[in-house]
Design a protein around this motif. Sequence first.
Motif, mmCIF file in Angstrom:
data_model
loop_
_atom_site.group_PDB
_atom_site.id
_atom_site.type_symbol
_atom_site.label_atom_id
_atom_site.label_comp_id
_atom_site.label_asym_id
_atom_site.label_seq_id
_atom_site.Cartn_x
_atom_site.Cartn_y
_atom_site.Cartn_z
ATOM 1 N N HIS A 81 0.834 -1.197 0.000
ATOM 2 C CA HIS A 81 0.000 0.000 0.000
ATOM 3 C C HIS A 81 0.869 1.247 0.000
ATOM 4 C CE1 HIS A 81 -3.680 -2.265 0.633
ATOM 5 N NE2 HIS A 81 -4.369 -1.142 0.676
ATOM 6 N N LEU A 82 0.346 2.283 -0.619
ATOM 7 C CA LEU A 82 0.914 3.613 -0.526
ATOM 8 C C LEU A 82 0.181 4.311 0.614
ATOM 9 C CD1 LEU A 82 2.729 5.824 -2.038
ATOM 10 C CD2 LEU A 82 0.560 6.544 -3.069
ATOM 11 N N VAL A 83 0.902 4.607 1.704
ATOM 12 C CA VAL A 83 0.295 5.241 2.869
ATOM 13 C C VAL A 83 1.161 6.413 3.305
ATOM 14 C CG1 VAL A 83 -0.853 3.147 3.693
ATOM 15 C CG2 VAL A 83 1.467 3.638 4.447
ATOM 16 N N THR A 84 0.599 7.284 4.123
ATOM 17 C CA THR A 84 1.418 8.357 4.658
ATOM 18 C C THR A 84 2.443 7.788 5.634
ATOM 19 O OG1 THR A 84 0.015 8.842 6.567
ATOM 20 C CG2 THR A 84 -0.533 9.950 4.472
ATOM 21 N N ALA A 85 3.534 8.508 5.817
ATOM 22 C CA ALA A 85 4.567 8.065 6.748
ATOM 23 C C ALA A 85 3.987 7.897 8.141
ATOM 24 C CB ALA A 85 5.715 9.061 6.759
ATOM 25 N N ASP A 86 3.151 8.846 8.576
ATOM 26 C CA ASP A 86 2.569 8.762 9.915
ATOM 27 C C ASP A 86 1.705 7.518 10.064
ATOM 28 O OD1 ASP A 86 3.817 11.064 10.770
ATOM 29 O OD2 ASP A 86 2.073 12.360 10.410
ATOM 30 N N ASP A 87 0.908 7.212 9.041
ATOM 31 C CA ASP A 87 0.044 6.033 9.138
ATOM 32 C C ASP A 87 0.858 4.745 9.113
ATOM 33 O OD1 ASP A 87 -2.242 7.523 9.370
ATOM 34 O OD2 ASP A 87 -2.817 7.359 7.254
ATOM 35 N N ALA A 88 1.899 4.690 8.306
ATOM 36 C CA ALA A 88 2.751 3.496 8.281
ATOM 37 C C ALA A 88 3.317 3.216 9.665
ATOM 38 C CB ALA A 88 3.880 3.679 7.271
ATOM 39 N N LEU A 89 3.763 4.247 10.343
ATOM 40 C CA LEU A 89 4.367 4.074 11.674
ATOM 41 C C LEU A 89 3.307 3.789 12.733
ATOM 42 C CD1 LEU A 89 6.926 7.005 11.407
ATOM 43 C CD2 LEU A 89 7.480 4.562 11.400
ATOM 44 N N ALA A 90 2.154 4.416 12.618
ATOM 45 C CA ALA A 90 1.115 4.250 13.636
ATOM 46 C C ALA A 90 0.395 2.916 13.520
ATOM 47 C CB ALA A 90 0.105 5.395 13.539
ATOM 48 N N TRP A 91 0.265 2.386 12.302
ATOM 49 C CA TRP A 91 -0.568 1.205 12.078
ATOM 50 C C TRP A 91 0.210 -0.098 12.006
ATOM 51 C CZ3 TRP A 91 -4.011 3.346 7.508
ATOM 52 C CH2 TRP A 91 -4.843 4.367 8.006
ATOM 53 N N ARG A 92 1.514 -0.036 11.790
ATOM 54 C CA ARG A 92 2.236 -1.265 11.482
ATOM 55 C C ARG A 92 2.138 -2.300 12.605
ATOM 56 N NH1 ARG A 92 5.561 -4.515 8.022
ATOM 57 N NH2 ARG A 92 5.816 -6.296 9.419
ATOM 58 N N ALA A 93 2.344 -1.908 13.853
ATOM 59 C CA ALA A 93 2.331 -2.898 14.937
ATOM 60 C C ALA A 93 0.977 -3.591 15.037
ATOM 61 C CB ALA A 93 2.690 -2.234 16.265
ATOM 62 N N ARG A 94 -0.093 -2.861 14.744
ATOM 63 C CA ARG A 94 -1.442 -3.449 14.816
ATOM 64 C C ARG A 94 -1.638 -4.498 13.721
ATOM 65 N NH1 ARG A 94 -5.158 -5.842 15.558
ATOM 66 N NH2 ARG A 94 -7.149 -5.349 16.582
ATOM 67 N N HIS A 95 -0.848 -4.427 12.655
ATOM 68 C CA HIS A 95 -0.960 -5.372 11.552
ATOM 69 C C HIS A 95 0.041 -6.526 11.638
ATOM 70 C CE1 HIS A 95 -3.272 -2.040 9.854
ATOM 71 N NE2 HIS A 95 -3.710 -2.851 8.921
ATOM 72 N N ASP A 96 0.965 -6.480 12.586
ATOM 73 C CA ASP A 96 2.043 -7.473 12.627
ATOM 74 C C ASP A 96 1.543 -8.910 12.653
ATOM 75 O OD1 ASP A 96 4.211 -5.840 12.374
ATOM 76 O OD2 ASP A 96 4.721 -5.794 14.502
ATOM 77 N N SER A 97 0.624 -9.194 13.556
ATOM 78 C CA SER A 97 0.147 -10.589 13.698
ATOM 79 C C SER A 97 -0.529 -11.064 12.427
ATOM 80 C CB SER A 97 -0.807 -10.705 14.890
ATOM 81 O OG SER A 97 -0.134 -10.438 16.101
ATOM 82 N N MET A 98 -1.337 -10.199 11.821
ATOM 83 C CA MET A 98 -2.013 -10.575 10.580
ATOM 84 C C MET A 98 -1.004 -10.843 9.472
ATOM 85 S SD MET A 98 -2.797 -9.112 7.364
ATOM 86 C CE MET A 98 -2.835 -7.347 7.626
ATOM 87 N N LEU A 99 0.023 -9.998 9.357
ATOM 88 C CA LEU A 99 1.022 -10.180 8.307
ATOM 89 C C LEU A 99 1.753 -11.510 8.482
ATOM 90 C CD1 LEU A 99 2.416 -6.539 8.229
ATOM 91 C CD2 LEU A 99 1.053 -7.633 6.442
ATOM 92 N N ARG A 100 2.151 -11.806 9.710
ATOM 93 C CA ARG A 100 2.830 -13.088 9.968
ATOM 94 C C ARG A 100 1.919 -14.258 9.643
ATOM 95 N NH1 ARG A 100 6.867 -13.290 15.087
ATOM 96 N NH2 ARG A 100 7.985 -11.322 14.765
ATOM 97 N N GLN A 101 0.678 -14.165 10.101
ATOM 98 C CA GLN A 101 -0.246 -15.284 9.903
ATOM 99 C C GLN A 101 -0.506 -15.537 8.427
ATOM 100 O OE1 GLN A 101 -3.764 -15.075 8.881
ATOM 101 N NE2 GLN A 101 -3.917 -17.323 9.034
ATOM 102 N N ARG A 102 -0.644 -14.476 7.640
ATOM 103 C CA ARG A 102 -0.952 -14.656 6.218
ATOM 104 C C ARG A 102 0.229 -15.251 5.463
ATOM 105 N NH1 ARG A 102 -5.491 -10.826 3.608
ATOM 106 N NH2 ARG A 102 -6.961 -10.892 5.347
ATOM 107 N N VAL A 103 1.446 -14.808 5.783
ATOM 108 C CA VAL A 103 2.601 -15.373 5.082
ATOM 109 C C VAL A 103 2.821 -16.821 5.496
ATOM 110 C CG1 VAL A 103 5.074 -15.186 4.662
ATOM 111 C CG2 VAL A 103 3.693 -13.120 4.803
ATOM 112 N N THR A 104 2.760 -17.101 6.792
ATOM 113 C CA THR A 104 3.024 -18.469 7.244
ATOM 114 C C THR A 104 1.918 -19.433 6.806
ATOM 115 O OG1 THR A 104 2.044 -17.915 9.409
ATOM 116 C CG2 THR A 104 4.442 -17.783 9.206
ATOM 117 N N THR A 105 0.706 -18.937 6.632
ATOM 118 C CA THR A 105 -0.362 -19.793 6.111
ATOM 119 C C THR A 105 -0.126 -20.094 4.633
ATOM 120 O OG1 THR A 105 -1.990 -18.945 7.691
ATOM 121 C CG2 THR A 105 -2.840 -19.957 5.679
ATOM 122 N N THR A 106 0.291 -19.094 3.878
ATOM 123 C CA THR A 106 0.558 -19.293 2.452
ATOM 124 C C THR A 106 1.679 -20.303 2.234
ATOM 125 O OG1 THR A 106 -0.155 -17.036 1.941
ATOM 126 C CG2 THR A 106 1.249 -18.131 0.313
#
Length: 365
Positions: A81-106
Amino acid sequence: MTVLDTRALNRATLARQHLLTRTDATVHDAVAHLGGMQAQQPQEPFIGLWSRLHAFEPAALDRALTERQVVRTHLMRRTVHLVTADDALAWRARHDSMLRQRVTTTYRKELAGIDLDELAAAGRAVMADHQPRTMAELVQALEDRWPAPPRRALGELLVAALIPMAQLPPRGLWRTTAGVRNLPLADWLGRDPDPLPADDGDPVGQRLLRRYLAAYGPAAGADLRSWCGLSGLPAAVSAVRDELVSFRDARGRELLDLPDAPRPDPGTPAPVRFLPAFDNAVLGYHDRSRIIDDAHLSVSVAGLRVVLVDGRVSATWAVREGEFRIAPLRALSAPEREAVHAEAETLTAFLDDGRGPTPITYDDH
């Protein structure tokens, strides 16, 4: 509870997506309002912004990328995604578990037995020299310790899930073809992603919900999950429910919304708009019936660029072999075809690469 029919939801979506009326917002502010733009195909955000901003100039997005106001990173739904720098920093930790789960499931079989924390630590150690690397270069630096997994699986796990990364320019610049070079977000943006708060009620999730409704509402909880890929948002919804208003759609689903968000009259005329591949105005919902017919749902995930006519996906478009080709998905009336053609002419002028006029053709069935 007020029922909003499909047309009412359509006009609300168009208004909030700046597709009913183009906006004078800056590139940064438009990307922020949209909650990011899907961008795995690097040139597509230029088209998405052209359709939403008055007098959009590609150089404005180029500057935003090179000046680090916006950034390309894996985030919602594990897509770039193209996101603002502030949103990338503010939102990334909230997405960590989902990102790990999706890659490891694939790559469940390929990554079986790997200690994710150990791999992440090793990857960060390699990147500690602050040098951009391709995914292949990062994997190569670790292959002595992890020789067995396929390079693709290991690489995607590292750059899409374990280490918050930015994809650096020139990737994503106008009319530029460049491979992906990765650098940790902390290095590129000058600070670490925000830690996930321990507060009850999921404050980051609450902010995501408000931002989503501002750009996509009224919407159901399932729509929010489809947009961001996060499943654990009930606490966030519960925490802010008293701030929201409720509706129902024609299927009986409860829809939540911000009280003062625009909900135009369903009879409001909608101009023709050309959208890029994988635009979140279409993909940002579980129930996409407000903008695309069920018979055409495959178009929304096939990477085809689409044309909105009267607010709905009614054609696809592509530039191939020197032609601007439009393929209607339904019969277009003469006034509709005239409006499509007029907007196509404007878009071909925007896309003009100096090789002369691009003829507009129709692939009618």
